[in-house]
Design a protein around this motif. Structure first.
Motif, short mmCIF file in Angstrom:
data_model
loop_
_atom_site.label_atom_id
_atom_site.label_comp_id
_atom_site.label_asym_id
_atom_site.label_seq_id
_atom_site.Cartn_x
_atom_site.Cartn_y
_atom_site.Cartn_z
N SER A 51 33.04 -24.16 58.28
CA SER A 51 33.66 -23.09 59.06
C SER A 51 34.70 -23.61 60.05
O SER A 51 35.68 -22.92 60.35
CB SER A 51 32.58 -22.30 59.81
N SER A 52 34.52 -24.81 60.55
CA SER A 52 35.46 -25.35 61.54
C SER A 52 36.85 -25.61 60.96
O SER A 52 37.83 -25.66 61.70
CB SER A 52 34.91 -26.66 62.13
N LYS A 53 36.93 -25.76 59.64
CA LYS A 53 38.20 -26.08 59.00
C LYS A 53 38.81 -24.90 58.25
O LYS A 53 39.96 -24.98 57.83
CB LYS A 53 38.02 -27.25 58.03
N LYS A 54 38.06 -23.82 58.07
CA LYS A 54 38.52 -22.73 57.22
C LYS A 54 39.84 -22.15 57.68
O LYS A 54 40.79 -22.02 56.91
CB LYS A 54 37.46 -21.63 57.18
N SER A 55 39.90 -21.80 58.95
CA SER A 55 41.10 -21.13 59.48
C SER A 55 42.34 -21.99 59.32
O SER A 55 43.38 -21.53 58.81
CB SER A 55 40.89 -20.77 60.95
#
Length: 313
Positions: A51-55
């Motif tokens: 989730s930390s890299k998705k955006s």
């Protein structure tokens, strides 16, 4: 200029010959495929990426397909060229900031990055601002210096949106024309200022890349950075050069297109092809399993243990 392009936007496709029909069909197909590839990539990222890299990854991956799609709309509707170009430029301004964040997240986030780089320094004598100033001192990597790098890229994402909205408002009121080079024109003041903001924003990204390129080499950060640079060159520099040549009359007119309208059309068509290729290459680079990179300190300890065991033998 734009009033003339309104008529072209509604009737030009009725005068296309066989080559024109094939060209427009092929370019439209490329733009559609680019967007479909991007949507599929977003689905993969949503399910497979932490989730930390998705955006950040979704934003960076979207640079080429979004610019290609906007160029396709500008190709079919010349009246909308002003809006499509500004939409592409605004999106890329956000991508500049997101690529910086992506490099930090690939190192494990702010805390992990600061822990890895506790005794290291940033080399600030890099392009596009200070590549000719090797005498500049090395800057210690601290929480404050990391924040300043983020701020340098973030200001462009915010101010570009502000100036885009301002330019569109002035354009609708007839006060903004990219071809107006008079001192009283709005574009002669807004465009150079945005150019300065762009250079300031690219500098922190370059500094961060020079620092992490060896650490993230296994994650293909160098070709990723190359794709990011190509999008910048094609969407900003190439388009600016073609538009300047068109405004100077270097690009010949071809009825029903004026010199400037033909220059804009050439720029849109080139961008569609270039962004299509970059989209496919980018998909190969980012579609992978995202596992944390090994810690340098842990590797050093393991090497010391192995070397001590070998010496004991």
């Amino acid at each position: 200029m734009w009033g003339h392009e309104v008529k072209i936007g509604y009737f030009f496709y009725l005068e296309l010959d066989v080559f024109g029909i094939i060209l427009y069909t092929a370019l439209t197909f490329m733009a559609v495929v680019s967007m479909l590839v991007y949507i599929e990539e977003c689905i993969y990222i949503y399910w497979k990426v932490p989730s930390s890299k998705k955006s950040a990854i979704i934003w960076v991956n979207g640079a080429a397909p979004v610019i290609g799609t906007m160029s396709c709309l500008g190709m079919w509707i010349p009246k909308a060229t002003m809006c499509t170009d500004m939409t592409s430029a605004t999106y890329f301004a956000i991508v500049v900031f997101k690529f910086l964040i992506l490099m930090i997240e690939e190192c494990g986030g702010d805390e992990a990055f600061l822990r890895r780089s506790a005794k290291k320094t940033f080399k600030i004598s890099t392009g596009p601002c200070c590549c000719c100033c090797p005498c500049l001192p090395m800057v210690p990597i601290t929480r404050r210096s990391l924040f300043m790098l983020k701020l340098g890229a973030f200001q462009f994402a915010i101010l570009k949106i502000v100036f885009t909205i301002l330019s569109i408002i002035l354009w609708t009121n007839g006060n903004f024309d990219v071809a107006d080079m008079q001192i009283t024109g709005a574009s002669i003041w807004i465009n150079p200022f945005v150019g300065v903001l762009t250079i300031i924003a690219l500098w922190p990204v370059s500094i961060m890349f020079m620092h992490v390129r060896n650490t993230l080499r296994s994650l293909k950060i160098i070709p990723k950075y190359a794709m990011y640079q190509l999008v910048l060159i094609f969407s900003q520099l190439q388009s600016a050069i073609i538009n300047i040549l068109a405004m100077n009359g270097t690009i010949a007119c071809a009825p029903p297109y004026s010199s400037q309208a033909r220059g804009y059309l050439m720029s849109q068509q080139l961008l569609i092809l270039e962004m299509f290729i970059i989209t496919l290459v980018t998909r190969l680079l980012y579609r992978r399993q995202y596992e944390p990179i090994p810690d340098d300190d842990v590797n050093k300890e393991q090497k010391m243990v192995i070397s001590s065991d070998v010496s004991d033998i």
